[in-house]
Enzyme design. Structure first.
Site, PDB file in Angstrom:
ATOM      1  N   HIS A  77       0.804  -1.222   0.000  1.00 33.78           N
ATOM      2  CA  HIS A  77       0.000   0.000   0.000  1.00 33.78           C
ATOM      3  C   HIS A  77       0.839   1.275   0.000  1.00 33.78           C
ATOM      4  O   HIS A  77       0.301   2.367  -0.110  1.00 33.78           O
ATOM      5  CB  HIS A  77      -0.997   0.003   1.178  1.00 33.78           C
ATOM      6  CG  HIS A  77      -0.407   0.316   2.516  1.00 33.78           C
ATOM      7  ND1 HIS A  77      -0.541   1.550   3.116  1.00 33.78           N
ATOM      8  CD2 HIS A  77       0.289  -0.445   3.382  1.00 33.78           C
ATOM      9  CE1 HIS A  77       0.047   1.528   4.298  1.00 33.78           C
ATOM     10  NE2 HIS A  77       0.553   0.327   4.484  1.00 33.78           N
ATOM     11  N   THR A  99      -3.412 -19.511   4.818  1.00 31.81           N
ATOM     12  CA  THR A  99      -3.835 -19.554   3.414  1.00 31.81           C
ATOM     13  C   THR A  99      -3.411 -18.278   2.699  1.00 31.81           C
ATOM     14  O   THR A  99      -3.689 -17.171   3.165  1.00 31.81           O
ATOM     15  CB  THR A  99      -5.366 -19.713   3.325  1.00 31.81           C
ATOM     16  OG1 THR A  99      -5.747 -20.903   4.004  1.00 31.81           O
ATOM     17  CG2 THR A  99      -5.814 -19.779   1.876  1.00 31.81           C
ATOM     18  N   CYS A 102       1.644   5.548  12.055  1.00 31.95           N
ATOM     19  CA  CYS A 102       1.570   4.580  13.152  1.00 31.95           C
ATOM     20  C   CYS A 102       1.699   5.248  14.519  1.00 31.95           C
ATOM     21  O   CYS A 102       1.347   4.671  15.530  1.00 31.95           O
ATOM     22  CB  CYS A 102       2.678   3.535  13.007  1.00 31.95           C
ATOM     23  SG  CYS A 102       2.519   2.525  11.526  1.00 31.95           S
TER      24      CYS A 102
END
Length: 380
Positions: free
Chosen positions: A200, A236, A323
């Site tokens: 991103h 997965t 963050c």
């Protein structure tokens, strides 16, 4: 709207979103399944891995998909520490690393690992001699980011890699989340063993990333489970995310030549014009800094107040890293650079994409000047 907060996240390319949707709709099989849908998904995953490896000039088997930069950093650091603790318990990092690196190191401290934090100069740059001086017999990892996410300082990765080639038992981790697509880095030539990426940050989708692990390097996995990603990252696989990430990286690399040149022009204009504002200090070094990041402080102006004033005009920039911004604490990077508490508390970060223009920059400059004058009148 003028979006100047691209170091926090970028707008995904339309083609990237389209590819994610297509794979999610048509190739939704589990790549570990033996049936046809699973085989199709596995083939797409393999192609995405190969495409990313080709763009980074590494081997496909050296690319491990993750959920993003934070997971990649944690896997590189904790995976190294646990796997190689019998060789030593000493790790080295700079004092201006991303919170995901710093936090991982602090967790390892609680497990009796010894951490050395390297100081930086007033430009936010590590001294290679300090790296040399910090190396011990029990050192197993050096972690230094390529481009600082707050001020844009480019670290001497090539020089550090050259030093560490003399110490084959020490692994070299580079957080390249803010660098990829802006500052070239040859992972092989510079002796990088581990390198983190996040999609991103280059117009891909959130929740997708990768860790380069040099062939022959062994890490202890963070997750236990189905042994996907060659037993290093169970879970997965996000096939659609991997395909979208490969497309985003390819498109970013294709646009980089003209895009980087444009970013340098816009950054130069911003630097020149903003310095005309009374008591505005540019924190980003003028040399050896990335083209897309400009950090500055305005004495006496609270960062969050100006951020919201600009938002009312449809202009979006940030304070420290995304963050850390909600913690409302002075930038630890700026404090490490020797910037005073009050200036660190009034710091702003403009971060550009390839698409930002000089016209947008002039609008932002005018808005900052106008808002600064208004805020100072109110504060008197």
């Amino acid at each position: 709207m003028i979006y100047f907060d691209n170091s926090a996240t970028t707008r995904p390319y339309k083609e990237v979103i389209d590819s994610f949707v297509k794979v999610s709709n048509e190739f939704y099989g589990n790549p570990s399944s033996l049936h046809g849908l699973g085989v199709q998904a596995e083939k797409l995953l393999t192609q995405a891995r190969a495409q990313i490896a080709n763009l980074l000039a590494v081997k496909p088997a050296e690319i491990y998909f993750t959920s993003g930069g934070t997971e990649s950093n944690n896997l590189a650091i904790k995976g190294t520490a646990i796997q190689h603790k019998s060789k030593g318990r000493h790790l080295i990092l700079s004092s201006v690393e991303h919170p995901s690196v710093h936090g991982a190191m602090e967790q390892l401290k609680k497990l009796d690992f010894d951490i050395t934090y390297l100081p930086v100069d007033t430009s936010g740059r590590v001294n290679v001699e300090d790296v040399k001086a910090s190396i011990r017999k029990d050192t197993i990892l050096v972690s230094v980011m390529h481009v600082n996410n707050e001020v844009g300082t480019i670290q001497p990765i090539k020089e550090i890699g050259k030093v560490l080639k003399q110490y084959p038992s020490i692994l070299f981790h580079v957080d390249a989340v803010q660098a990829i697509g802006k500052i070239p880095l040859n992972l092989v030539e510079n002796g990088v063993d581990l390198c983190s990426f996040s999609a991103h940050k280059f117009h891909g989708l959130k929740g997708t990333g990768a860790l380069f692990i040099r062939e022959g390097v062994r890490l202890d996995p963070l997750f236990s489970g189905g042994n996907q990603e060659w037993k290093v990252r169970s879970g997965t696989e996000n096939v659609a995310g991997a395909v979208a990430m490969a497309k985003a990286l390819r498109m970013s690399m294709m646009a980089s030549d003209t895009g980087i040149e444009r970013m340098y022009r816009v950054k130069s204009l911003l630097t020149t014009e903003l310095t005309s504002i009374d008591e505005l200090i540019i924190n980003t070094p003028l040399e050896d800094s990335a083209p897309h990041i400009l950090n500055f402080s305005i004495k006496g102006i609270k960062a969050e107040v100006l951020i919201h004033a600009l938002e009312q005009k449809g202009i979006f920039l940030s304070t420290t890293s995304a963050c850390s911004s909600k913690k409302q604490l002075p930038s630890q990077t700026l404090l490490a650079m020797g910037v005073s508490d009050d200036l660190a508390d009034s710091a702003f970060r403009i971060s550009l994409s390839y698409d930002n223009t000089e016209k947008e920059a002039r609008s932002v400059i005018d808005a900052i000047k106008e808002a600064t004058v208004q805020l100072r009148k109110v504060m008197k």
